[in-house]
Design an enzyme around this catalytic site. Structure first.
Site, PDB file in Angstrom:
ATOM      1  N   THR A  89      63.643  35.029  21.035  1.00 27.15           N
ATOM      2  CA  THR A  89      63.639  33.828  20.201  1.00 27.15           C
ATOM      3  C   THR A  89      63.980  34.101  18.744  1.00 27.15           C
ATOM      4  OG1 THR A  89      62.062  32.720  21.652  1.00 27.15           O
ATOM      5  CG2 THR A  89      62.184  31.934  19.378  1.00 27.15           C
ATOM      6  N   ASN A 110      60.676  39.599  18.489  1.00 23.34           N
ATOM      7  CA  ASN A 110      59.797  38.460  18.234  1.00 23.34           C
ATOM      8  C   ASN A 110      58.546  38.876  17.482  1.00 23.34           C
ATOM      9  OD1 ASN A 110      61.433  36.593  19.434  1.00 23.34           O
ATOM     10  ND2 ASN A 110      60.223  36.377  21.294  1.00 23.34           N
ATOM     11  N   ASP A 213      61.318  26.934  27.312  1.00 22.70           N
ATOM     12  CA  ASP A 213      60.922  28.336  27.359  1.00 22.70           C
ATOM     13  C   ASP A 213      59.533  28.513  27.971  1.00 22.70           C
ATOM     14  OD1 ASP A 213      61.483  31.196  26.389  1.00 22.70           O
ATOM     15  OD2 ASP A 213      59.544  30.782  25.463  1.00 22.70           O
ATOM     16  N   HIS A 217      58.615  30.544  31.422  1.00 20.41           N
ATOM     17  CA  HIS A 217      57.748  31.718  31.522  1.00 20.41           C
ATOM     18  C   HIS A 217      56.622  31.497  32.528  1.00 20.41           C
ATOM     19  CE1 HIS A 217      59.364  34.326  28.456  1.00 20.41           C
ATOM     20  NE2 HIS A 217      59.266  33.403  27.512  1.00 20.41           N
ATOM     21  N   ASP A 260      68.562  29.621  22.389  1.00 18.56           N
ATOM     22  CA  ASP A 260      68.489  30.993  21.893  1.00 18.56           C
ATOM     23  C   ASP A 260      68.690  32.035  22.982  1.00 18.56           C
ATOM     24  OD1 ASP A 260      66.163  30.223  23.100  1.00 18.56           O
ATOM     25  OD2 ASP A 260      64.813  31.129  21.637  1.00 18.56           O
ATOM     26  N   HIS A 261      68.461  31.660  24.236  1.00 19.24           N
ATOM     27  CA  HIS A 261      68.605  32.583  25.363  1.00 19.24           C
ATOM     28  C   HIS A 261      68.380  31.791  26.643  1.00 19.24           C
ATOM     29  CE1 HIS A 261      64.246  32.387  25.685  1.00 19.24           C
ATOM     30  NE2 HIS A 261      64.152  32.750  24.407  1.00 19.24           N
ATOM     31  N   HIS A 366      62.977  36.620  29.710  1.00 16.15           N
ATOM     32  CA  HIS A 366      64.274  36.911  29.088  1.00 16.15           C
ATOM     33  C   HIS A 366      64.131  38.247  28.376  1.00 16.15           C
ATOM     34  CE1 HIS A 366      62.352  35.401  25.352  1.00 16.15           C
ATOM     35  NE2 HIS A 366      61.824  34.489  26.157  1.00 16.15           N
TER      36      HIS A 366
END
Length: 454
Positions: A89, A110, A213, A217, A260-261, A366
């Site tokens: 992130t 992060n 996100d 997760h 961001d991913h 990620h």
């Protein structure tokens, strides 16, 4: 007498040529000068950058998303975009807002860390820590402010820090423990940032959402809860567009929606053996610093004289690749980082790194190689400067920065991006007409001079 008349005509012609030459230079300078100075609301465009954390490039393909589908017809869609290496992130968001690779902006994880003291600060607690973000590279907020624009950040990573003593004009920073999935609050946040444009004359606002996100997760990218949050995002995009119309901002506001991913499913027991690095080397004996229980990317500092021993031991571990910092692929753009520890470990897709024992509970993650398709992310854009129904080829997220500078009509700081990667999605360049006029005048002057000489 004839010679005298010719002299007068030549003098008059020369004066005309000089006048046209001055006009040409003035036009060129006007075209080349960014219009960062503040003008009337109708004379300049504004920019809203929205990031949905962890929005994988294909998340809208197995869900009914009428508003995102409409954006494809009304604006620009990239097939996908590639985040920087690291696919995390903070590093990825800071690459977007600076246009620099991670090794240049130095937000290398992060977690904020110090290899000498073993300090480790969780992600949300770093958001106000300027010493983590301020490494000599200016983010777009500060660059725009220095050229007369007014900027704001709403939850966007890096927005709450100071840069060489300069703060973003307005920054709202997300607190630890704050819920990320409240749809009512999402709409309130949109109302807030749009009011900054329509009522307070802001030019650039960045808005961050922590989903999908979190659900990726907790539940994994294939779980029905992930699909539910994508539908919520789609409704939010519809609310955004309705709100833009209600506030009369359609002709003035460009919007970029990105991430961001991506996210991938974590491979866990009993189906596969998870990675426990202490099986292959004694971390207490061989390492002085480590961040390893954090998804698919790990870093460690060997004790003095033990680096080669660490590299050789980890090379025997399955489902990962270990690099010395000096031997990392150039495409990672990490090797020149002063902060990056000497040893970097990248797990194979879906394998999390565990240091001494298995503590990881996430179903999705990620941090893996940015070449993996599961790490790719979305890009959508619409507004007065973007083409409609335009499908862009994939590009790296580092190229978003020069695009934003063009949309704001400001001079970019040195960056690793290229406007050539994104210029096809624009209806026109802001200075194209003026530059064309300057070129035409210059050509005319050249022809006139040649005529006088001949």
């Amino acid at each position: 007498m004839l010679a005298h008349n010719r002299f007068i005509m030549a003098s008059a012609g020369l004066r005309l040529v000089l006048l046209l030459l001055l006009l040409s230079v003035s036009l060129y300078q006007a075209a080349a000068k960014p219009s960062g100075s503040r003008g009337g609301q109708g004379s300049r465009k504004r920019l809203l950058l929205i990031s949905f954390d962890g929005f994988r490039w294909d998340y809208d393909q197995d869900v009914d998303t009428p508003n995102l589908d409409q954006l494809v017809r009304d604006g620009v869609k990239a097939k996908y975009i590639t985040p920087p290496m690291l696919t995390m992130t903070s590093p990825s968001h800071f690459t977007t807002i600076t246009g620099r690779w991670v090794e240049d902006h130095e937000v290398v994880h992060n977690m904020m860390f110090n290899t000498q003291t073993n300090q480790k600060v969780p992600h949300k607690e770093t958001l106000r820590r300027s010493e983590w973000w301020d490494n000599g590279v200016l983010p777009l907020w500060i660059t725009a402010q220095n050229q007369g624009l007014k900027t704001a950040s709403f939850y966007y990573p890096g927005g709450g820090a100071n840069y060489s003593g300069q703060a973003v004009n307005r920054a709202v920073v997300e607190e630890s423990g704050h819920p990320d999935d409240n749809e009512t609050e999402w709409r309130q946040n949109i109302d807030t940032v749009l009011s900054w444009f329509s009522e307070e004359d802001f030019d650039l606002v960045t808005l961050y959402y922590g989903e999908p996100d979190n659900v990726g997760h907790a539940r994994g990218p294939d779980h029905p809860d992930r699909k539910a949050i994508i539908r919520q995002i789609d409704r939010t995009v519809g609310y955004l567009r309705d709100s833009i119309r209600r506030r009369g901002l359609e002709a003035h506001l460009n919007v970029i929606i990105t991430s961001d991913h991506g996210m991938t499913t974590v491979k866990k027991r009993p189906l596969v053996d998870e990675i426990v690095l202490n099986k292959y080397l004694n971390l207490l004996k061989l390492a002085s610093f480590e961040i390893l229980d954090y998804g698919g990317f790990g870093i460690l500092t060997p004790r003095p004289g033990r680096e080669q021993e660490v590299l050789e031991a980890l090379a025997k571990a399955p489902n990962l690749t270990v690099y010395s910092k000096e031997d990392m692929p150039e495409s990672f753009h990490l090797a020149r980082s002063r902060r990056m520890p000497p040893v970097v470990v990248v797990a194979d897709l879906g394998f999390n790194l565990n240091s001494r024992f298995i503590v990881y509970v996430n179903k999705g993650d990620h941090g893996f190689h940015n070449g993996e398709m599961d790490m790719k992310m979305i890009f959508r854009a619409f507004g007065p400067d973007f083409k409609k129904n335009f499908l862009s080829e994939p590009f790296d997220s580092v190229h978003i920065y020069p695009l934003m500078c063009r949309l704001l009509d400001i001079r970019a700081e040195p960056n690793n991006g290229s406007l050539e990667q994104t210029s096809d999605m624009l209806i026109h360049t802001h200075d194209g007409g003026a530059r064309m006029s300057a070129t035409m005048v210059t050509t005319f002057v050249f022809v006139a001079i040649c005529t006088l000489i001949l």
